[in-house]
Design a protein around this motif. Sequence first.
Motif, short mmCIF file in Angstrom:
data_model
loop_
_atom_site.label_atom_id
_atom_site.label_comp_id
_atom_site.label_asym_id
_atom_site.label_seq_id
_atom_site.Cartn_x
_atom_site.Cartn_y
_atom_site.Cartn_z
N ARG A 41 0.83 -1.21 0.00
CA ARG A 41 0.00 0.00 0.00
C ARG A 41 0.87 1.26 0.00
O ARG A 41 0.54 2.25 -0.65
CB ARG A 41 -0.90 0.00 1.25
N ASP A 42 1.99 1.18 0.73
CA ASP A 42 2.86 2.34 0.89
C ASP A 42 3.98 2.40 -0.16
O ASP A 42 4.89 3.23 -0.05
CB ASP A 42 3.45 2.35 2.30
N ARG A 84 7.02 6.01 4.82
CA ARG A 84 6.03 7.08 4.65
C ARG A 84 6.47 8.38 5.32
O ARG A 84 5.87 9.44 5.08
CB ARG A 84 4.67 6.64 5.18
N GLU A 111 10.38 8.86 2.96
CA GLU A 111 10.17 8.41 1.58
C GLU A 111 11.34 7.60 1.01
O GLU A 111 11.44 7.42 -0.20
CB GLU A 111 9.80 9.58 0.66
N ILE A 121 1.91 1.81 9.33
CA ILE A 121 2.60 2.58 8.31
C ILE A 121 3.98 1.99 8.05
O ILE A 121 4.62 1.47 8.97
CB ILE A 121 2.68 4.05 8.77
N THR A 122 4.42 2.03 6.82
CA THR A 122 5.75 1.56 6.47
C THR A 122 6.78 2.57 6.95
O THR A 122 6.63 3.77 6.73
CB THR A 122 5.88 1.37 4.95
N PHE A 156 -0.01 10.31 6.57
CA PHE A 156 -1.23 10.00 5.82
C PHE A 156 -1.83 11.26 5.18
O PHE A 156 -2.76 11.16 4.39
CB PHE A 156 -2.27 9.33 6.73
N PRO A 184 1.15 8.10 -0.79
CA PRO A 184 2.42 7.38 -0.88
C PRO A 184 3.01 7.50 -2.27
O PRO A 184 2.30 7.79 -3.24
CB PRO A 184 2.02 5.93 -0.58
#
Length: 198
Positions: free
Chosen positions: A94-95, A100, A103, A161-162, A185, A189
Amino acid sequence: MLRRCFLPPIPEMDIAAELLSEAADALLTGDLVTCSQKLRESDLRSIREHFDRTAGRIDVAIHRQSKNPQFIRVSREKQPRMPNAARQLEILRRDGFRCRFCESKVIVKSVHKIFANAVPDAARLGRSNETRHFGISNLTASVDHLVPYSRGGTNDADNLITACPTCNYGRGNWLIAEVEIENPFNRPPTIDEWDGLT
C-alpha cells in the motif's frame, strides 16, 4: 513547525537501494560474483552513521525532545503486538515499499537471509549493528504503529505505516506530534516500480 521526518535521507540510501536491486537481479540469474560485488558496494557505513544520529542518543535538535516520553503503558492481552506477515506485506505494498516519513526505498525483511545464504561474506548477517550489512539492515522495512502500540495504538490499517529503521527506531514511543512530525497520511504514498525486492 512540522516536518516529514527527523532528518532528510542521505543520497547513499537511494544508492544502496539501487545496488541491492542489482544484486538481487544478479542472484536471480545465478551470477554470484556480480551479486557479491553489488552487496559490497551497498555496504555503506554512512547509512549506519545516519541511523545512529537519529536512533541513538536523544538530540533536541533532531528529536525536539530532551528525554523519552512519560506515559502509562496500555496493556492488551488479546491483541497481538504486530499483524501477521501477510497483513504486513499488504501495508508495505500500500505504501509503495517506501518509508512514509522520509520516503526512502525500503526492502522486505526476508532479503537479508536470502542474500546471506547465497553470499554470506558479502551479505554480513551478523549479530550486532557493526557486523550486519549496513545497507541491508538499515533499509529493511518495518511496519510501524503511528500511535505506538505501547500507548494504545491498534493494528488497524489507519494506524499501520511503512517505516525505515531510522524513522521507526528514532521515534520509539513518542507520538508524532511530540516530535513535531506531520502525519504522513496527509500526503499520498509514492507508488512506482520499486517493489522492495519482493
